[in-house]
Design an enzyme around this catalytic site. Structure first.
Site: not given
Ligand SMILES: NC(=O)C1=CN([C@@H]2O[C@H](COP(=O)(O)OP(=O)(O)OC[C@H]3O[C@@H](n4cnc5c(N)ncnc54)[C@H](OP(=O)(O)O)[C@@H]3O)[C@@H](O)[C@H]2O)C=CC1
Ligand SMILES: Nc1c(N[C@@H]2O[C@H](COP(=O)(O)O)[C@@H](O)[C@H]2O)[nH]c(=O)[nH]c1=O
Ligand SMILES: [Zn+2]
Length: 326
Positions: A54, A56, A92, A162, A191, A211, A255, A257-258
């Site tokens: 640790h 210390e 410690c 983004a 990351r 990723l 995703t 939003q959930s």
């Molecule tokens: N600019 C950015 O930072 C980013 C942009 N994007 C873009 O976003 C777009 C996709 O977004 P979107 O259409 O909203 O889809 P998502 O990538 O959020 O995928 C949605 C799916 O994920 C699963 N899912 C989501 N929430 C839950 C939950 N609470 N429990 C279980 N399953 C869940 C479901 O799968 P199922 O249908 O199998 O149930 C759902 O249909 C792409 O075009 C991508 O390029 C993506 C990431 C980052």
């Molecule tokens: N386009 C975009 C993002 N998009 C996010 O990064 C993922 C791609 O990761 P990778 O394949 O490792 O480069 C993509 O699926 C989405 O989740 N992220 C950001 O910070 N800025 C960006 O402009």
């Molecule tokens: Zn300690």
């Protein structure tokens, strides 16, 4: 400088040292320690690697033999309460008592149930003057992943996306490069600080994102895809069981939003580019009650980092006092 200012200065040094453990201390917290005698630093240390000494212990080990007699008139600064339990290493607190330091200054109390105030008590019972809570917030924030994981029994969650200036994540379903080379590097640095990254099924199928940590050095996080058949509470329990302390959710909108709707987030990072598109996947709606922690601007892109405000009812777990939040 008065004593209070001096205490803060040495605690800042502890925090600086603690951060050196970012890569290897996991799943343990990052901790730094400094030993001071009349304005002179006799020793320094930090928790380098889980399972090893640790902070210390390393600080005492760095004291020159000639300075050892000064320990009974010295102050030990440590960013986290000294441990009093036998884990992978001995307590410690016992070592500190054996070294007879005069005073101990702790940044914050250890939220870990086996310690949680008992370390401080043990030192006080041995007659050591103990001050607790110097740069308390900073010390707790440093280990926010560790704190949330241990206190709320789920990973610390960062939601990150983004968007275009008019609030879209893509251009009619086509991926957009919204980050600049510099902000992309910052994303990869982030990351490297997370145990797992998650995207939704649609993002995975459309983008096949890697990723990985390519623009920074560090381990690749565990790659996860959220799809039908798993609920968020189930996911949280699974990740806790797998010792995943931190989770970054990169999208897409559904995703993210959930997670927002379930209140499952600790930090939100939104990068807004100046790009304008005519339509696409709408960005998530930010939850009410958040607070802007930081605004940075790089190459015209605005990067906002939000945290939980008190108004949300659930305490900002890594900011509030220890286990009372659970
Ligand atoms: N600019 C950015 O930072 C980013 C942009 N994007 C873009 O976003 C777009 C996709 O977004 P979107 O259409 O909203 O889809 P998502 O990538 O959020 O995928 C949605 C799916 O994920 C699963 N899912 C989501 N929430 C839950 C939950 N609470 N429990 C279980 N399953 C869940 C479901 O799968 P199922 O249908 O199998 O149930 C759902 O249909 C792409 O075009 C991508 O390029 C993506 C990431 C980052
Ligand atoms: N386009 C975009 C993002 N998009 C996010 O990064 C993922 C791609 O990761 P990778 O394949 O490792 O480069 C993509 O699926 C989405 O989740 N992220 C950001 O910070 N800025 C960006 O402009
Ligand atoms: Zn300690």
């Amino acid at each position: 400088m008065n004593q209070e200012e001096l205490d803060k200065m040495y605690m800042r040094r502890c925090l600086q040292l603690a951060k050196q453990g970012r890569a290897l201390a996991k799943p343990n917290p990052m901790v730094g320690a400094v030993i001071v005698y009349q304005g002179r630093i006799l020793g320094e240390g930090y928790h380098v690697r889980c399972g090893q000494a640790h902070a210390e212990v390393n600080a005492f080990a760095s004291v020159r033999p000639a300075d050892e007699p000064l320990l009974p008139q010295s102050t030990l600064y440590v960013s986290l309460e000294p441990c009093c339990h036998t884990g992978k290493t001995p307590p410690c607190a016992d070592l500190i008592i054996r070294k007879h330091v005069k005073r101990v200054v702790c940044g914050c109390i250890d939220p870990f149930a086996q310690v949680h105030g008992r370390g401080v008590q043990k030192l006080r019972d041995a007659g050591i003057d103990v001050t607790v809570g110097v740069l308390d917030e900073e010390c707790r924030a440093l280990n926010r992943q560790f704190n949330v994981y241990n206190m709320l029994e789920r990973p610390y969650i960062l939601l990150k996306w983004a968007q275009t200036i008019n609030g879209f994540l893509d251009a009619d379903g086509e991926p957009l490069a919204l980050s600049t080379p510099f902000t992309q590097m910052l994303v990869h640095r982030l990351r490297a600080q997370y145990d797992a990254i998650l995207v939704g099924r649609v993002t995975d199928e459309r983008e096949h994102p890697r990723l990985t940590v390519r623009e920074w050095s560090g381990p690749d996080p565990l790659r996860l895809v959220l799809r039908d058949g798993i609920t968020l509470p189930q996911l949280m329990a699974d990740l806790h069981q797998q010792h995943v302390q931190s989770l970054m959710v990169e999208g897409g909108a559904k995703t993210l939003q959930s997670f927002i709707d379930a209140g499952l987030w600790d930090e939100i990072r939104v990068e807004t580019s100046r790009l304008l598109v005519s339509g696409g996947t709408k960005a998530p709606v930010l939850p009410a009650g958040l607070i802007l922690l930081q605004r940075e601007v790089y190459d015209g892109n605005v990067v906002d980092t939000f945290g939980r405000g008190e108004a949300l009812g659930i305490c900002p777990s890594w900011l509030s006092k220890s286990v009372q939040c659970v």
